[in-house]
Design an enzyme around this catalytic site. Structure first.
Site, mmCIF file in Angstrom:
data_model
loop_
_atom_site.group_PDB
_atom_site.id
_atom_site.type_symbol
_atom_site.label_atom_id
_atom_site.label_comp_id
_atom_site.label_asym_id
_atom_site.label_seq_id
_atom_site.Cartn_x
_atom_site.Cartn_y
_atom_site.Cartn_z
ATOM 1 N N GLU A 159 60.628 -59.952 68.903
ATOM 2 C CA GLU A 159 61.771 -59.500 68.100
ATOM 3 C C GLU A 159 61.330 -58.492 67.042
ATOM 4 O OE1 GLU A 159 64.923 -59.613 69.260
ATOM 5 O OE2 GLU A 159 64.662 -61.784 69.330
ATOM 6 N N SER B 224 91.180 -50.590 78.711
ATOM 7 C CA SER B 224 90.411 -51.804 78.442
ATOM 8 C C SER B 224 91.307 -53.015 78.664
ATOM 9 C CB SER B 224 89.895 -51.793 77.004
ATOM 10 O OG SER B 224 89.574 -53.116 76.616
ATOM 11 N N ALA C 51 77.933 -61.179 68.841
ATOM 12 C CA ALA C 51 77.071 -62.371 68.811
ATOM 13 C C ALA C 51 75.597 -62.010 68.984
ATOM 14 C CB ALA C 51 77.504 -63.345 69.907
ATOM 15 N N SER D 182 76.636 -56.704 74.022
ATOM 16 C CA SER D 182 77.800 -56.248 74.781
ATOM 17 C C SER D 182 77.891 -54.720 74.701
ATOM 18 C CB SER D 182 79.081 -56.887 74.247
ATOM 19 O OG SER D 182 79.254 -56.596 72.873
ATOM 20 N N ASP E 125 67.610 -53.281 74.415
ATOM 21 C CA ASP E 125 68.870 -53.806 74.955
ATOM 22 C C ASP E 125 69.354 -53.000 76.161
ATOM 23 O OD1 ASP E 125 68.530 -55.314 72.688
ATOM 24 O OD2 ASP E 125 70.110 -54.316 71.548
HETATM 25 C C1 GLA Z 1 68.740 -55.268 68.097
HETATM 26 C C2 GLA Z 1 68.337 -53.865 68.536
HETATM 27 C C3 GLA Z 1 67.091 -53.920 69.427
HETATM 28 C C4 GLA Z 1 65.971 -54.709 68.748
HETATM 29 C C5 GLA Z 1 66.498 -56.055 68.234
HETATM 30 C C6 GLA Z 1 65.476 -56.807 67.423
HETATM 31 O O1 GLA Z 1 69.155 -56.012 69.197
HETATM 32 O O2 GLA Z 1 69.389 -53.264 69.250
HETATM 33 O O3 GLA Z 1 66.677 -52.630 69.738
HETATM 34 O O4 GLA Z 1 65.373 -53.981 67.726
HETATM 35 O O5 GLA Z 1 67.648 -55.891 67.428
HETATM 36 O O6 GLA Z 1 64.417 -57.222 68.229
#
Ligand code: GLA
Length: 387
Positions: free
Chosen positions: A34, A68, A123, A127, A172
């Protein structure tokens, strides 16, 4: 999610559209690693079986019409002049990706699109990345473009950074594009090399359980940016002792002595990133060897480091991890995502799943007044064409 219903809605909204296609892109949960992605480090997310589906058909002009189903709202713009909209904020993710494709030199026709998603919003389950990646794939397919997967990932991240205005890392979008069923993904956020790592959870009769604290990630944007700049500052200071480094990724745990000499807040931030990178590598080894207990210990350590050194947890997330840890079948638990609210992720033995749900839910509600949402997710396939 009912794909037939999406098809019905599409033909109601766009009765004259020809040759529609459908794509799907998942949300994600990060198992470990993280706040390492923007430090050129390692992450280990998995794509989840909650997703966004887009059904779209190419138009002969440059108009984009979006419907949507979740918001029951229509939005339109033209590829010739893509602006930010205040009215339909969900549309900005789509507008952003279109805009980045065009900026990168791809030519795009207009399109008619219906979309629906079941990734819980707000959350911390990405998404928005799912919507960006779904859009990137839809554009590629409809316009028959040759765009490699990692290029789509970069364009989607750029849309989030520059169009939506959120300074996220690459994790993500990457996992939403490249996830695979029954696997998590080790991503090297510097080289963008990646490796599938089979998740041994189901063969060990255990599950990935995500608990939504119900706390909206209020401070996340300003605090996220502050953490990013503190990491850069730590690199600047550490360069005096370690002149070859360009990011915290280059600092090993053997340099913790140097880190501990930094001003306290920088020392804490750097210590988290350096130890977290190490935990990701250790986690991959543990998962490959089926050593779930060891992986669980690394998850608890990750949480403590995010709570005490990186300071991105909150009392509700800490409480969820404490409650989880008390259940006999919990192997590991930690906050996941950016922090300041959002979710925890836990690995729980299946025989204790009901107990986990019942106890965590009851005790969390007693202590906070918030009813948590609890999800069991399977490692799923990344973005793909449905038809
Ligand atoms: C968010 C960001 C990711 C990452 C996380 C922390 O989800 O979009 O790029 O930095 O926080 O790990």
């Amino acid at each position: 999610m009912n794909l037939k219903q999406i098809e019905i809605t599409f033909s109601e909204q766009f009765p004259t559209a020809k040759n529609p296609i459908m794509v799907s892109a998942p949300g994600r949960v990060n198992l470990i690693g993280e706040h390492t992605d923007y430090n050129d480090g390692f992450v280990l997310p998995m794509a989840i079986d909650a997703k966004i589906v887009l059904m779209g058909a190419k138009r002969q002009d440059t108009t984009v019409n979006l419907y949507s189903m979740d918001y029951q709202a229509l939005d339109s713009f033209t590829m010739d002049n893509i602006e930010h909209t205040q009215e339909n904020s969900w549309s900005n993710y789509i507008r952003g990706v279109c805009s980045m494709y065009i900026e990168a030199g791809y030519s795009l026709s207009g399109m008619d699109v219906v979309l629906q998603g079941n990734v819980p919003q707000g959350a911390g389950l990405s998404s928005s990345a799912a919507l960006e990646i779904g859009t990137a794939l839809l554009l590629k397919e409809l316009n028959q473009l040759e765009v490699p997967a990692v290029e789509m990932v970069k364009l989607a991240q750029k849309a989030e950074n520059e169009f939506v205005g959120v300074n996220c890392g690459i994790m993500d979008q990457f996992i939403s594009m490249l996830g695979e069923q029954d696997n998590c993904l080790l991503i090297d956020c510097r080289s963008l090399d990646y490796q599938l790592v089979p998740v041994p959870f189901s063969s060990a009769n255990s599950s990935v359980v995500v608990v939504d604290s119900g706390v909206k990630r209020g401070l996340v944007d300003s605090e996220y940016n502050l953490r990013r700049s503190q990491c850069e500052q730590a690199v600047y200071e550490l360069k005096k002792e370690l002149p070859k480094i360009t990011s915290l990724r280059d600092v090993g745990i053997d340099s913790l002595d140097f880190i501990n000499q930094l001003p306290e807040d920088l020392a804490k931030r750097a210590r988290h990133v350096v130890t977290e990178n190490n935990r990701v590598i250790e986690s991959v080894k543990a998962l490959k060897n089926g050593e779930l207990e060891k992986f669980g210990t690394l998850m608890y350590q990750s949480h403590a480091s995010l709570r005490d050194d990186y300071e991105v947890s909150c009392k509700e997330l800490d409480l969820l991890v404490e409650l989880a840890q008390k259940i006999p079948g919990t192997i590991g638990s930690r906050m996941t995502g950016a922090g300041f609210g959002g979710c925890t992720v836990s690995i729980v033995k299946n025989e204790h799943l009901d107990l986990f749900k019942e106890k965590v839910s009851r005790e969390y509600q007693e202590q906070t007044g918030i009813e948590p949402r609890i999800f069991v997710f399977n490692a799923s396939k990344g973005a793909h064409k449905v038809f």
